[in-house]
Design a protein around this motif. Structure first.
Motif, PDB file in Angstrom:
ATOM      1  N   ASP A 140     -64.333  15.967 100.778  1.00 21.32           N
ATOM      2  CA  ASP A 140     -64.766  15.001 100.001  1.00 21.32           C
ATOM      3  C   ASP A 140     -66.498  15.244  99.592  1.00 21.32           C
ATOM      4  O   ASP A 140     -66.713  14.506  98.580  1.00 21.32           O
ATOM      5  CB  ASP A 140     -64.472  13.428 100.115  1.00 21.32           C
ATOM      6  CG  ASP A 140     -63.189  13.302 100.359  1.00 21.32           C
ATOM      7  OD1 ASP A 140     -62.219  14.057  99.763  1.00 21.32           O
ATOM      8  OD2 ASP A 140     -62.668  12.174 101.004  1.00 21.32           O
ATOM      9  N   GLN A 174     -68.553  19.386  98.041  1.00 19.11           N
ATOM     10  CA  GLN A 174     -68.952  19.830  96.825  1.00 19.11           C
ATOM     11  C   GLN A 174     -70.444  20.441  96.514  1.00 19.11           C
ATOM     12  O   GLN A 174     -70.731  21.461  95.937  1.00 19.11           O
ATOM     13  CB  GLN A 174     -68.540  19.097  95.739  1.00 19.11           C
ATOM     14  CG  GLN A 174     -68.367  19.864  94.195  1.00 19.11           C
ATOM     15  CD  GLN A 174     -67.390  20.841  94.117  1.00 19.11           C
ATOM     16  OE1 GLN A 174     -66.183  20.814  94.553  1.00 19.11           O
ATOM     17  NE2 GLN A 174     -68.242  21.978  93.581  1.00 19.11           N
ATOM     18  N   SER A 180     -64.668  23.428 103.027  1.00 25.05           N
ATOM     19  CA  SER A 180     -64.466  24.084 101.852  1.00 25.05           C
ATOM     20  C   SER A 180     -62.839  24.620 101.623  1.00 25.05           C
ATOM     21  O   SER A 180     -62.501  24.350 100.789  1.00 25.05           O
ATOM     22  CB  SER A 180     -65.463  25.138 101.717  1.00 25.05           C
ATOM     23  OG  SER A 180     -65.139  26.436 103.036  1.00 25.05           O
ATOM     24  N   LYS A 190     -61.055  21.550 100.828  1.00 31.41           N
ATOM     25  CA  LYS A 190     -61.232  21.013  99.520  1.00 31.41           C
ATOM     26  C   LYS A 190     -60.675  22.190  98.341  1.00 31.41           C
ATOM     27  O   LYS A 190     -59.937  21.590  97.427  1.00 31.41           O
ATOM     28  CB  LYS A 190     -62.706  20.894  99.237  1.00 31.41           C
ATOM     29  CG  LYS A 190     -63.399  21.165  97.825  1.00 31.41           C
ATOM     30  CD  LYS A 190     -62.841  19.653  97.223  1.00 31.41           C
ATOM     31  CE  LYS A 190     -63.651  19.705  95.824  1.00 31.41           C
ATOM     32  NZ  LYS A 190     -63.564  18.486  94.729  1.00 31.41           N
ATOM     33  N   TRP A 191     -60.780  23.501  98.681  1.00 39.88           N
ATOM     34  CA  TRP A 191     -60.141  24.396  97.703  1.00 39.88           C
ATOM     35  C   TRP A 191     -58.512  24.194  97.866  1.00 39.88           C
ATOM     36  O   TRP A 191     -57.816  24.184  96.788  1.00 39.88           O
ATOM     37  CB  TRP A 191     -60.437  25.552  98.643  1.00 39.88           C
ATOM     38  CG  TRP A 191     -59.929  26.870  97.429  1.00 39.88           C
ATOM     39  CD1 TRP A 191     -60.614  27.547  96.460  1.00 39.88           C
ATOM     40  CD2 TRP A 191     -58.672  27.483  97.684  1.00 39.88           C
ATOM     41  NE1 TRP A 191     -59.993  28.417  95.904  1.00 39.88           N
ATOM     42  CE2 TRP A 191     -58.908  28.608  96.569  1.00 39.88           C
ATOM     43  CE3 TRP A 191     -57.639  27.509  98.200  1.00 39.88           C
ATOM     44  CZ2 TRP A 191     -57.656  29.441  96.367  1.00 39.88           C
ATOM     45  CZ3 TRP A 191     -56.632  28.483  98.209  1.00 39.88           C
ATOM     46  CH2 TRP A 191     -56.767  29.408  97.192  1.00 39.88           C
ATOM     47  N   GLY A 250     -56.785  21.357  98.748  1.00 34.81           N
ATOM     48  CA  GLY A 250     -56.439  20.188  98.100  1.00 34.81           C
ATOM     49  C   GLY A 250     -56.159  20.210  96.523  1.00 34.81           C
ATOM     50  O   GLY A 250     -55.265  19.687  95.994  1.00 34.81           O
ATOM     51  N   ASP A 251     -57.228  20.929  96.011  1.00 34.78           N
ATOM     52  CA  ASP A 251     -57.437  20.955  94.566  1.00 34.78           C
ATOM     53  C   ASP A 251     -56.107  21.899  94.138  1.00 34.78           C
ATOM     54  O   ASP A 251     -55.640  21.640  92.938  1.00 34.78           O
ATOM     55  CB  ASP A 251     -58.723  21.413  94.276  1.00 34.78           C
ATOM     56  CG  ASP A 251     -59.850  20.616  94.175  1.00 34.78           C
ATOM     57  OD1 ASP A 251     -59.580  19.582  94.425  1.00 34.78           O
ATOM     58  OD2 ASP A 251     -61.159  21.212  94.362  1.00 34.78           O
ATOM     59  N   LEU A 252     -55.862  22.908  94.647  1.00 34.78           N
ATOM     60  CA  LEU A 252     -54.942  23.875  94.529  1.00 34.78           C
ATOM     61  C   LEU A 252     -53.653  23.089  94.736  1.00 34.78           C
ATOM     62  O   LEU A 252     -52.716  23.280  93.580  1.00 34.78           O
ATOM     63  CB  LEU A 252     -54.900  25.096  95.410  1.00 34.78           C
ATOM     64  CG  LEU A 252     -53.868  26.129  94.937  1.00 34.78           C
ATOM     65  CD1 LEU A 252     -54.204  26.842  93.679  1.00 34.78           C
ATOM     66  CD2 LEU A 252     -53.842  27.295  96.167  1.00 34.78           C
ATOM     67  N   SER A 308     -53.015  20.057  94.502  1.00 37.75           N
ATOM     68  CA  SER A 308     -52.684  18.867  93.491  1.00 37.75           C
ATOM     69  C   SER A 308     -52.085  19.608  92.060  1.00 37.75           C
ATOM     70  O   SER A 308     -51.224  19.193  91.455  1.00 37.75           O
ATOM     71  CB  SER A 308     -53.927  18.051  93.358  1.00 37.75           C
ATOM     72  OG  SER A 308     -53.727  17.335  92.301  1.00 37.75           O
ATOM     73  N   GLU A 309     -52.869  20.715  91.651  1.00 37.94           N
ATOM     74  CA  GLU A 309     -52.501  21.220  90.423  1.00 37.94           C
ATOM     75  C   GLU A 309     -51.254  21.935  90.540  1.00 37.94           C
ATOM     76  O   GLU A 309     -50.557  21.895  89.538  1.00 37.94           O
ATOM     77  CB  GLU A 309     -53.811  22.327  90.069  1.00 37.94           C
ATOM     78  CG  GLU A 309     -53.611  23.226  88.633  1.00 37.94           C
ATOM     79  CD  GLU A 309     -54.575  24.080  88.695  1.00 37.94           C
ATOM     80  OE1 GLU A 309     -54.356  25.056  88.062  1.00 37.94           O
ATOM     81  OE2 GLU A 309     -55.744  24.167  89.175  1.00 37.94           O
ATOM     82  N   GLN A 354     -48.261  19.068  90.476  1.00 34.43           N
ATOM     83  CA  GLN A 354     -48.224  18.630  89.213  1.00 34.43           C
ATOM     84  C   GLN A 354     -47.499  19.439  88.224  1.00 34.43           C
ATOM     85  O   GLN A 354     -46.857  18.949  87.370  1.00 34.43           O
ATOM     86  CB  GLN A 354     -49.863  18.242  88.840  1.00 34.43           C
ATOM     87  CG  GLN A 354     -50.469  16.801  89.298  1.00 34.43           C
ATOM     88  CD  GLN A 354     -51.506  16.435  88.481  1.00 34.43           C
ATOM     89  OE1 GLN A 354     -52.192  17.272  87.892  1.00 34.43           O
ATOM     90  NE2 GLN A 354     -51.878  15.298  88.756  1.00 34.43           N
TER      91      GLN A 354
END
Length: 706
Positions: free
Chosen positions: A120, A123, A148, A151-152, A154-156, A158-159, A162
């Motif tokens: 978190d 960034q 890192s 973070k990478w 988690g974003d991937l 989530s996208e 979804q």
């Protein structure tokens, strides 16, 4: 039938249950498993010592600076170190470490604060590295580390999820529109499946406080819940519409559907839940979470299909066909038997020459299964998991090539009564002092050991085995300390070893449960044995397809993926359990209809023909929905999700076509009356009627009644 007679109570009760479960789960939140709970063996014990001592290792980060000439990285590295320091989020920024050829340098540092939440806060560091890289000429900059990566990832995820969830629902709805030709009839199964998933999400969040979950468990639950929930409603609704098309009034059609398809849904649901319970025997918390999630969502979907669904059908009456779509509406005898006519055309030659088609179907499945003989499993590393072109994979590869041993060294964790004793100091002295960290207040020591190889190849595994079997025992033998070897590679090795041990009891459990349930349901050991054999052929074929595509790369590019030379370690066990459970959906539904015809006095071959023709439409629609939902997960970015999606989609497709349309009828035709033999000494088994013999007496089910 109680639900149909008290539909207002059933509908309001269902909605209240969904709202309360969702609200309670949202208020409690989900508890994710800790690092030690994710693993097993010595690596998990090492992590448990650190967790109990509350020794949190700050999230480490690596930045690789590469240039075309020796020392060409120096100016860029100095500027980069300064930029990272200015973010205020980094600590212990080490001087650049040059590689052997002098063309690369590695900058090590840590993210301040709790490592669990470092993603978190990383960034600003990522931005500083990116901006510095853009401003430099003639150098390449790659960042890789715990924060890192999380973070990478988690974003991937989530996208990806979804996109999967928003794609799967419209696909299922579109297939149902084609199957029923009416908007209301198509919306009903999807709506019921989604509300079942919502309630299951809430209950799973509550349960996670006792059994901690992995972050992808919710996605696995949604995958199973949508597929199974829609299928159960489809079976029930399709039978009700078939009975209406056969000339029965709405009340009689609903009673017949409740006594036939409703019973088949109960048997199928119980079978799936018990099969999923086999994952509790794996010895891994990951699979225990998967088991709990799928059992909850299947139970709720099954409950909804035999309670609120009949209530909704009784309330809607003929309004179930509201929103008819031109050219797609299939109401009436002609439409109801279109799929049956196609199935009949397939069945005629199959039943005429059952030996030929049984041999041919088995041969096709065995050919598809053949690649599975060379299956290789491993815990896929970053490069294989996300594809060779992904930024995270590129950074990982660059770092491991320039600095062999991998970004994550092995970690020896020592717990002693007195870490400062003379004997313990002598043992720790056998290792490089710069690699040893002693926590005197906790009587714990950590030793980092760089392994040969790239962190996941045979050289690294040999180095790990040497560390565990020779170096550690030689250093700490006789000290009385607890010493365990952990780290990324050790966790992978221990996890795969436990999977290999766990698959035997899991397989024994699900085969025994399947046999007993089929024996209880159909009073026939022949049906029970053939059920297991057909399921095994489906699973073997799915394994073969997965190995061919993802290990050998046959057709991988056409599917938008690439060969990685191995199957994710947890995939074979997961696919085995899921397919054994889901295959019973079709099997129970089809064989129940065959038994129904047989109980009316029809001979076996005619019963096979009638049962398969009359279930062809429902099985085709259910299979199409499952294949579509699973295929969506095959489009995600992570290799293990791709393997799961493609493997399950291929297995369901094969199961609904070759197995149910060719192999099942041909085998049953060859067995003839032997299909229905009750074992000697088991005549006491209760008889479950599969037809309309015990359809409940009519009640007031008119649309205006309550």
């Amino acid at each position: 039938m109680w639900s149909a007679h008290h539909r207002r109570t059933a509908i309001i009760g269902w909605l209240l249950f969904v709202v309360l479960a969702t609200a309670a789960g949202g208020a409690s939140g989900m508890v994710e498993m800790s690092a030690s709970e994710q693993g097993t063996g010595d690596s998990a014990r090492a992590q448990k010592i650190l967790d109990d001592a509350r020794l949190d290792q700050p999230a480490g980060e690596l930045v690789l600076v590469s240039s075309g000439t020796a020392g060409g990285w120096k100016a860029a590295a100095a500027e980069l170190s300064e930029a990272i320091g200015k973010t205020g989020e980094a600590q212990k920024i080490e001087p650049p470490l040059a590689s052997q050829n002098g063309r690369e340098a590695l900058i090590r540092f840590q993210i301040k604060g709790d490592s669990k939440t470092a993603a978190d806060r990383v960034q600003p560091v990522l931005d500083a590295v990116r901006d510095t890289g853009k401003a430099q000429q003639g150098v390449e900059i790659h960042q890789f580390g715990q924060a890192s990566s999380e973070k990478w990832l988690g974003d991937l995820l989530s996208e990806d999820f979804q996109r999967a969830e928003f794609t799967a629902v419209p696909l299922a709805l579109g297939i149902l529109l084609v199957a029923f030709g009416a908007v209301v009839a198509a919306l009903l199964p999807v709506g019921l499946a989604l509300t079942a998933c919502m309630a299951a999400f809430g209950l799973l969040s509550l349960a996670s406080h006792q059994l901690h979950l992995f972050q992808t468990t919710y996605s696995v639950m949604f995958l199973m819940g949508l597929a199974v929930g829609v299928d159960y409603c489809l079976f029930y609704l399709r039978r009700e519409r078939d009975e209406r098309a056969a000339g029965h009034d709405a009340e009689t059609a609903l009673r017949i559907a409740a006594a036939t398809s409703g019973r088949a849904v109960l048997v199928s649901g119980v079978t799936v839940m018990l099969a999923m319970a086999g994952m509790f025997l794996s010895g891994l918390m990951l699979f225990k979470g998967f088991a709990l999630a799928t059992i909850i969502v299947v139970f709720i979907a099954m409950l909804g299909s035999v309670t609120v669904l009949p209530a909704l059908l009784a309330w809607l009456g003929d309004r179930i066909d509201a929103g008819r779509i031109p050219f797609l509406n299939r109401r009436g005898k002609k439409g109801a038997h279109e799929s049956g006519a196609v199935a009949g055309a397939v069945l005629r030659p199959v039943l005429a020459k059952p030996k030929l088609f049984a041999f041919g179907a088995v041969a096709v499945l065995l050919v598809l299964a053949a690649p599975a003989l060379g299956m290789k499993t491993e815990s896929l590393g970053m490069e294989k998991q996300f594809g060779s072109d992904a930024s995270l994979s590129v950074a990982y590869k660059k770092v491991t090539e320039a600095f062999p041993g991998g970004p994550e060294p092995a970690r020896v964790v020592v717990k002693a009564d007195d870490i400062d004793s003379e004997r313990m100091r002598g043992a720790l002295a056998r290792f490089d002092p710069s690699d040893v960290t002693v926590h005197r207040a906790k009587n714990v020591a950590e030793i980092e050991v760089v392994l040969a190889g790239n962190g996941n190849d045979s050289a690294s595994k040999d180095a790990l085995a040497d560390l565990r079997d020779k170096r550690v025992p030689a250093a700490f033998g006789g000290t009385g300390a607890q010493v365990f070897v952990g780290g990324e590679l050790a966790e992978s090795v221990d996890f795969n070893d436990q999977l290999k041990r766990g698959i035997v009891p899991v397989f024994a459990f699900i085969t025994a449960v399947t046999f007993l349930l089929m024996l209880f349901c159909f009073r026939s050991y022949v049906i029970a044995v053939t059920s297991i054999l057909l399921n095994l052929l489906s699973v073997a074929a799915a394994y073969g397809v997965m190995v061919a595509v993802f290990q050998h790369g046959w057709g991988a590019s056409a599917l938008g993926t690439e060969a990685v030379g191995a199957i994710e370690g947890w995939m074979p066990l997961f696919v085995l359990v899921v397919l054994f459970g889901l295959s019973m959906d079709y099997h129970v539904f089809v064989v129940s209809r065959i038994r129904e015809a047989r109980d009316r006095g029809t001979d076996t071959r005619a019963a096979i023909n009638e049962g398969i023709r009359r279930t062809a439409g429902a099985v085709t629609g259910a299979a199409a929905i499952m294949v579509a939902v699973f295929a969506v997960f095959g489009t995600l970015s992570m290799q293990d999700m791709q393997q799961m999606g493609v493997g399950l989609a291929a297995a369901v497709l094969l199961d609904a076509t070759i197995v149910r349309m060719v192999l099942l009828p041909s085998v049953m035709a060859l067995l003839g009356e032997r299909n229905w033999r009750t074992p000697r000494g088991l005549g006491w088994l209760p008889r479950m009627d599969h037809g309309e013999a015990e359809v409940p007496a009519p009640g007031n089910l008119s649309p205006s009644g309550v």
